[in-house]
Design a protein around this motif. Structure first.
Motif, PDB file in Angstrom:
ATOM      1  N   GLU A 155       0.825  -1.216   0.000  1.00 30.76           N
ATOM      2  CA  GLU A 155       0.000   0.000   0.000  1.00 30.76           C
ATOM      3  C   GLU A 155       0.857   1.263   0.000  1.00 30.76           C
ATOM      4  OE1 GLU A 155      -3.365   0.402  -0.264  1.00 30.76           O
ATOM      5  OE2 GLU A 155      -3.230  -1.721  -0.798  1.00 30.76           O
ATOM      6  N   GLN A 156       1.926   1.245   0.800  1.00 32.53           N
ATOM      7  CA  GLN A 156       2.803   2.416   0.861  1.00 32.53           C
ATOM      8  C   GLN A 156       3.615   2.597  -0.421  1.00 32.53           C
ATOM      9  OE1 GLN A 156       2.197   0.205   3.260  1.00 32.53           O
ATOM     10  NE2 GLN A 156       2.942   0.875   5.270  1.00 32.53           N
ATOM     11  N   LEU A 157       3.744   1.525  -1.197  1.00 36.50           N
ATOM     12  CA  LEU A 157       4.540   1.583  -2.419  1.00 36.50           C
ATOM     13  C   LEU A 157       3.720   1.973  -3.639  1.00 36.50           C
ATOM     14  CD1 LEU A 157       6.670  -1.646  -1.867  1.00 36.50           C
ATOM     15  CD2 LEU A 157       7.460   0.709  -1.684  1.00 36.50           C
ATOM     16  N   LYS A 158       2.469   2.304  -3.417  1.00 40.77           N
ATOM     17  CA  LYS A 158       1.613   2.718  -4.533  1.00 40.77           C
ATOM     18  C   LYS A 158       2.093   4.023  -5.145  1.00 40.77           C
ATOM     19  CE  LYS A 158      -2.971   0.758  -3.512  1.00 40.77           C
ATOM     20  NZ  LYS A 158      -4.366   1.123  -3.173  1.00 40.77           N
ATOM     21  N   GLU A 159       1.813   4.169  -6.445  1.00 46.93           N
ATOM     22  CA  GLU A 159       2.009   5.472  -7.075  1.00 46.93           C
ATOM     23  C   GLU A 159       1.058   6.460  -6.420  1.00 46.93           C
ATOM     24  OE1 GLU A 159       3.838   6.901  -9.169  1.00 46.93           O
ATOM     25  OE2 GLU A 159       4.825   5.422 -10.445  1.00 46.93           O
ATOM     26  N   PRO A 160       1.531   7.597  -5.936  1.00 51.05           N
ATOM     27  CA  PRO A 160       0.636   8.545  -5.277  1.00 51.05           C
ATOM     28  C   PRO A 160      -0.369   9.155  -6.247  1.00 51.05           C
ATOM     29  CG  PRO A 160       2.794   9.527  -5.608  1.00 51.05           C
ATOM     30  CD  PRO A 160       2.923   8.083  -6.001  1.00 51.05           C
ATOM     31  N   GLU A 161      -1.468   9.585  -5.703  1.00 56.69           N
ATOM     32  CA  GLU A 161      -2.493  10.259  -6.509  1.00 56.69           C
ATOM     33  C   GLU A 161      -1.917  11.543  -7.107  1.00 56.69           C
ATOM     34  OE1 GLU A 161      -6.881  12.390  -5.931  1.00 56.69           O
ATOM     35  OE2 GLU A 161      -5.595  11.954  -4.211  1.00 56.69           O
ATOM     36  N   GLU A 162      -2.306  11.823  -8.341  1.00 58.07           N
ATOM     37  CA  GLU A 162      -1.916  13.062  -9.002  1.00 58.07           C
ATOM     38  C   GLU A 162      -3.171  13.838  -9.386  1.00 58.07           C
ATOM     39  OE1 GLU A 162       2.237  12.140 -11.270  1.00 58.07           O
ATOM     40  OE2 GLU A 162       0.412  11.459 -12.274  1.00 58.07           O
ATOM     41  N   ARG A 163      -3.071  15.149  -9.302  1.00 54.89           N
ATOM     42  CA  ARG A 163      -4.200  15.995  -9.688  1.00 54.89           C
ATOM     43  C   ARG A 163      -3.713  17.107 -10.619  1.00 54.89           C
ATOM     44  NH1 ARG A 163      -8.533  16.763  -4.743  1.00 54.89           N
ATOM     45  NH2 ARG A 163      -8.809  14.521  -4.323  1.00 54.89           N
ATOM     46  N   ARG A 164      -4.513  17.344 -11.650  1.00 57.59           N
ATOM     47  CA  ARG A 164      -4.204  18.452 -12.547  1.00 57.59           C
ATOM     48  C   ARG A 164      -4.878  19.707 -12.002  1.00 57.59           C
ATOM     49  NH1 ARG A 164      -5.736  19.322 -18.963  1.00 57.59           N
ATOM     50  NH2 ARG A 164      -4.563  21.284 -19.181  1.00 57.59           N
ATOM     51  N   ILE A 165      -4.063  20.664 -11.647  1.00 57.26           N
ATOM     52  CA  ILE A 165      -4.537  21.853 -10.938  1.00 57.26           C
ATOM     53  C   ILE A 165      -4.227  23.115 -11.735  1.00 57.26           C
ATOM     54  CG2 ILE A 165      -4.264  23.249  -8.841  1.00 57.26           C
ATOM     55  CD1 ILE A 165      -5.623  20.648  -8.243  1.00 57.26           C
ATOM     56  N   ARG A 166      -5.195  24.033 -11.729  1.00 52.91           N
ATOM     57  CA  ARG A 166      -4.945  25.407 -12.173  1.00 52.91           C
ATOM     58  C   ARG A 166      -4.963  26.308 -10.941  1.00 52.91           C
ATOM     59  NH1 ARG A 166      -5.300  26.420 -17.723  1.00 52.91           N
ATOM     60  NH2 ARG A 166      -6.244  24.722 -18.929  1.00 52.91           N
ATOM     61  N   GLU A 167      -4.192  27.374 -10.991  1.00 55.49           N
ATOM     62  CA  GLU A 167      -4.121  28.290  -9.854  1.00 55.49           C
ATOM     63  C   GLU A 167      -4.204  29.731 -10.319  1.00 55.49           C
ATOM     64  OE1 GLU A 167      -0.324  28.056  -7.900  1.00 55.49           O
ATOM     65  OE2 GLU A 167       0.780  28.621  -9.707  1.00 55.49           O
ATOM     66  N   ASP A 207      -2.244  26.744 -15.382  1.00 54.59           N
ATOM     67  CA  ASP A 207      -2.161  25.283 -15.436  1.00 54.59           C
ATOM     68  C   ASP A 207      -0.825  24.789 -14.880  1.00 54.59           C
ATOM     69  OD1 ASP A 207      -2.593  22.649 -15.924  1.00 54.59           O
ATOM     70  OD2 ASP A 207      -2.648  22.808 -18.116  1.00 54.59           O
ATOM     71  N   LEU A 208      -0.886  23.987 -13.827  1.00 63.06           N
ATOM     72  CA  LEU A 208       0.309  23.398 -13.227  1.00 63.06           C
ATOM     73  C   LEU A 208       0.555  21.981 -13.720  1.00 63.06           C
ATOM     74  CD1 LEU A 208      -0.253  24.565  -9.536  1.00 63.06           C
ATOM     75  CD2 LEU A 208       1.386  25.506 -11.174  1.00 63.06           C
ATOM     76  N   GLY A 209      -0.352  21.455 -14.540  1.00 61.11           N
ATOM     77  CA  GLY A 209      -0.238  20.067 -14.975  1.00 61.11           C
ATOM     78  C   GLY A 209      -0.586  19.129 -13.834  1.00 61.11           C
ATOM     79  N   TYR A 210      -0.268  17.851 -14.006  1.00 65.16           N
ATOM     80  CA  TYR A 210      -0.512  16.872 -12.948  1.00 65.16           C
ATOM     81  C   TYR A 210       0.594  16.974 -11.909  1.00 65.16           C
ATOM     82  CZ  TYR A 210      -4.303  14.543 -15.437  1.00 65.16           C
ATOM     83  OH  TYR A 210      -5.496  14.251 -16.042  1.00 65.16           O
ATOM     84  N   ILE A 211       0.207  17.150 -10.659  1.00 68.53           N
ATOM     85  CA  ILE A 211       1.176  17.287  -9.578  1.00 68.53           C
ATOM     86  C   ILE A 211       0.834  16.321  -8.451  1.00 68.53           C
ATOM     87  CG2 ILE A 211       1.646  19.706 -10.116  1.00 68.53           C
ATOM     88  CD1 ILE A 211      -0.102  20.468  -7.743  1.00 68.53           C
ATOM     89  N   LYS A 212       1.843  16.052  -7.626  1.00 63.27           N
ATOM     90  CA  LYS A 212       1.678  15.185  -6.467  1.00 63.27           C
ATOM     91  C   LYS A 212       1.756  16.018  -5.192  1.00 63.27           C
ATOM     92  CE  LYS A 212       4.111  11.488  -8.918  1.00 63.27           C
ATOM     93  NZ  LYS A 212       5.316  10.611  -8.928  1.00 63.27           N
ATOM     94  N   ARG A 213       1.337  15.427  -4.095  1.00 68.73           N
ATOM     95  CA  ARG A 213       1.493  16.082  -2.798  1.00 68.73           C
ATOM     96  C   ARG A 213       2.967  16.351  -2.522  1.00 68.73           C
ATOM     97  NH1 ARG A 213      -2.689  15.852   1.008  1.00 68.73           N
ATOM     98  NH2 ARG A 213      -4.509  14.620   0.378  1.00 68.73           N
ATOM     99  N   GLY A 214       3.221  17.434  -1.827  1.00 63.58           N
ATOM    100  CA  GLY A 214       4.572  17.733  -1.403  1.00 63.58           C
ATOM    101  C   GLY A 214       5.356  18.620  -2.342  1.00 63.58           C
ATOM    102  N   LEU A 215       4.816  18.883  -3.524  1.00 60.41           N
ATOM    103  CA  LEU A 215       5.533  19.738  -4.461  1.00 60.41           C
ATOM    104  C   LEU A 215       5.277  21.218  -4.205  1.00 60.41           C
ATOM    105  CD1 LEU A 215       5.065  17.745  -7.793  1.00 60.41           C
ATOM    106  CD2 LEU A 215       7.047  17.781  -6.271  1.00 60.41           C
ATOM    107  N   LYS A 216       4.189  21.509  -3.540  1.00 59.48           N
ATOM    108  CA  LYS A 216       3.864  22.900  -3.206  1.00 59.48           C
ATOM    109  C   LYS A 216       3.807  23.020  -1.681  1.00 59.48           C
ATOM    110  CE  LYS A 216       2.346  25.434  -6.222  1.00 59.48           C
ATOM    111  NZ  LYS A 216       2.960  26.513  -7.032  1.00 59.48           N
ATOM    112  N   SER A 217       3.194  24.070  -1.188  1.00 60.55           N
ATOM    113  CA  SER A 217       3.146  24.312   0.253  1.00 60.55           C
ATOM    114  C   SER A 217       2.093  23.423   0.927  1.00 60.55           C
ATOM    115  CB  SER A 217       2.806  25.776   0.517  1.00 60.55           C
ATOM    116  OG  SER A 217       1.471  26.045   0.097  1.00 60.55           O
ATOM    117  N   PRO A 218       2.181  23.240   2.254  1.00 61.99           N
ATOM    118  CA  PRO A 218       1.155  22.473   2.976  1.00 61.99           C
ATOM    119  C   PRO A 218      -0.248  23.064   2.807  1.00 61.99           C
ATOM    120  CG  PRO A 218       3.090  22.782   4.352  1.00 61.99           C
ATOM    121  CD  PRO A 218       3.306  23.620   3.133  1.00 61.99           C
ATOM    122  N   GLN A 219      -0.339  24.407   2.786  1.00 62.07           N
ATOM    123  CA  GLN A 219      -1.642  25.042   2.587  1.00 62.07           C
ATOM    124  C   GLN A 219      -2.217  24.691   1.217  1.00 62.07           C
ATOM    125  OE1 GLN A 219       1.308  26.520   3.422  1.00 62.07           O
ATOM    126  NE2 GLN A 219       0.960  28.513   4.431  1.00 62.07           N
TER     127      GLN A 219
END
Length: 301
Positions: A155-167, A207-219
């Protein structure tokens, strides 16, 4: 011995002379040292002598191999991959270095206290590296250990979820409120991002494209990866490192498990590293128990 030479090369000043174009003068070269350093037994094919000090083909090839490792992949022309390039390296690096080292020895620089300390530290590091290698080079992770690790941590070795985000990022809270009102009225998010956003992504419509957790700020992550933010929906504004943010979730890529075959080498190397570390810690514990070690804490300032 060869590894020792590699380390010693790091403390020469040969790079200072790398731009010299001519090396061999037409007049006979004056002998620098009559006695010269002690000559060790030569092992290999001698391709040059500097005041009777030999340089072997094996030494040249080893240096060339190490040099080529650090040539950028996008600059293959920088590699030493022809006979002529090898000869140039021999003349412009190894021979010059040998000359300088001999002069330094003749002047007694190798007897300086600070140099002796540096050489002793290098020697200790080399010995430690050799000891670690000899103690751990035969350690491997078995197939069973790899499979067990995979099954335990799948479970921990799964590919993390990615989301395509605009800001959209603005400086003031009032600006963020105004932008949010425009979005609620139906304005196009990408168009507003190009007009209003101060972020570098503005030129791409936020458009930031598909990103994972941890690439931007905690907020940012808290909002972008919120369970309540659905595809096609826009977030409320919030305070972040660059100002006030508004996000739009374009699409999701759900997390997925990687197969054992995909992770096999990574798990194997990771387990092998842990076993090696454990072996070294056990060795240190045993050596410490048998050694007389004194620490004068009061002298540490």
């Amino acid at each position: 011995m060869k590894q020792g030479r590699k380390i010693l090369y790091l403390i020469t000043i040969i790079s200072f002379l790398a731009g010299c174009e001519k090396f061999f003068p037409k007049k006979p070269v004056k002998e620098v040292s009559k006695a010269g350093p002690q000559i060790l037994e030569v092992k290999g094919t001698v391709i040059a002598r500097v005041n009777n000090q030999p340089i072997t083909l094996e030494e040249l090839n080893e240096e060339v191999e190490n040099y080529n490792k650090y040539v950028p992949a996008d600059r293959p022309e920088g590699k030493i991959d022809t006979r002529d390039k090898k000869l140039n390296y021999l003349k412009n690096e190894l021979i010059r270095r040998s000359l300088l080292a001999q002069v330094a020895a003749d002047r007694g620089l190798d007897k300086k206290e600070e140099l002796q300390k540096a050489l002793n530290n290098f020697k200790q590091n080399l010995l430690v590296a050799e000891l670690v290698k000899s103690e751990t080079e035969n350690i491997e992770a078995t197939s069973t250990e790899i499979e067990d690790y995979y099954n335990q941590y799948k479970e921990q070795l799964k590919e993390p979820e990615e989301r395509r985000i605009r800001e959209i990022v603005v400086v003031a809270e009032n600006d963020a409120r105004d932008v949010l009102i425009e979005l609620l009225k139906g304005s196009d998010f990408a168009a507003l991002a190009q007009m209003k956003s101060i972020s570098a992504s503005a030129k791409n419509g936020g458009d930031l494209g598909y990103i994972k957790r941890g690439l931007k700020s905690p907020q940012f992550d808290e909002v972008a990866f919120s369970l309540t933010l659905e595809a096609g929906r826009t977030s409320n504004y919030f305070k972040g490192p660059e100002g006030y943010y508004i996000l739009k979730l374009e699409a999701k890529r759900e997390s997925k498990a990687k197969s054992l075959s995909e992770l096999w080498d990574d798990i194997k190397n990771g387990l092998r590293f842990l076993k090696q570390q454990k072996k070294i810690e056990e060795l240190i514990s045993k050596l410490s128990a048998d050694a007389r070690i004194e620490v004068f804490e009061s002298a540490v300032k």
